[in-house]
Design a protein around this motif. Sequence first.
Motif, PDB file in Angstrom:
ATOM      1  N   ARG A  79       0.804  -1.227   0.000  1.00 17.88           N
ATOM      2  CA  ARG A  79       0.000   0.000   0.000  1.00 17.88           C
ATOM      3  C   ARG A  79       0.834   1.274   0.000  1.00 17.88           C
ATOM      4  NH1 ARG A  79      -3.820  -1.323   5.011  1.00 17.88           N
ATOM      5  NH2 ARG A  79      -4.422   0.846   4.715  1.00 17.88           N
ATOM      6  N   ALA A  80       2.146   1.147   0.080  1.00 17.82           N
ATOM      7  CA  ALA A  80       3.010   2.319   0.268  1.00 17.82           C
ATOM      8  C   ALA A  80       3.309   3.054  -1.031  1.00 17.82           C
ATOM      9  CB  ALA A  80       4.321   1.900   0.927  1.00 17.82           C
ATOM     10  N   GLY A  81       3.189   4.378  -0.972  1.00 22.04           N
ATOM     11  CA  GLY A  81       3.679   5.240  -2.035  1.00 22.04           C
ATOM     12  C   GLY A  81       5.036   5.803  -1.648  1.00 22.04           C
ATOM     13  N   VAL A  82       5.237   5.955  -0.335  1.00 23.11           N
ATOM     14  CA  VAL A  82       6.501   6.411   0.229  1.00 23.11           C
ATOM     15  C   VAL A  82       6.839   5.485   1.389  1.00 23.11           C
ATOM     16  CG1 VAL A  82       7.719   8.284   1.408  1.00 23.11           C
ATOM     17  CG2 VAL A  82       6.045   8.825  -0.378  1.00 23.11           C
ATOM     18  N   VAL A  83       8.055   4.994   1.424  1.00 25.33           N
ATOM     19  CA  VAL A  83       8.522   4.132   2.514  1.00 25.33           C
ATOM     20  C   VAL A  83       9.561   4.917   3.305  1.00 25.33           C
ATOM     21  CG1 VAL A  83       9.720   1.991   3.111  1.00 25.33           C
ATOM     22  CG2 VAL A  83       8.133   2.029   1.170  1.00 25.33           C
ATOM     23  N   VAL A  84       9.312   5.091   4.604  1.00 23.70           N
ATOM     24  CA  VAL A  84      10.250   5.791   5.479  1.00 23.70           C
ATOM     25  C   VAL A  84      10.897   4.755   6.390  1.00 23.70           C
ATOM     26  CG1 VAL A  84      10.542   7.604   7.207  1.00 23.70           C
ATOM     27  CG2 VAL A  84       8.789   7.852   5.424  1.00 23.70           C
TER      28      VAL A  84
END
Length: 109
Positions: free
Chosen positions: A63-68
């Motif tokens: 579901r991630a668009g950005v992974v931190v």
Amino acid sequence: CLGLTYKEDVGDFRESPSLVIAHALTGKLGSRVLCVDPFGRTVEGQKETAGLTLVELEDGLARAGVVVVLVPHKPFRTLQLPSAAQVVDTVGLFDERAPALVEVAKTVA
């Protein structure tokens, strides 16, 4: 957010800087922020994680668009990150694949 504990490969969440970041992101972006930690069983129901959306690793990555990346837990070291996701690697876990995204950081600060 990948990792919430105070340091890698432990289940101690007390005074974790990762929790501060996860809460700040959640304050700005709400339930769109998903948190993953291999020690999730000990995270559930603790006051430190109240208000955070905790998910399993596979679900979070899908579901991630950005992974931190906040904590370099061993289970994260061999991850195949989604090719469409942008990565903010605060711990140097994916150095060669994940340049710092200064503009993303500015938008949530």
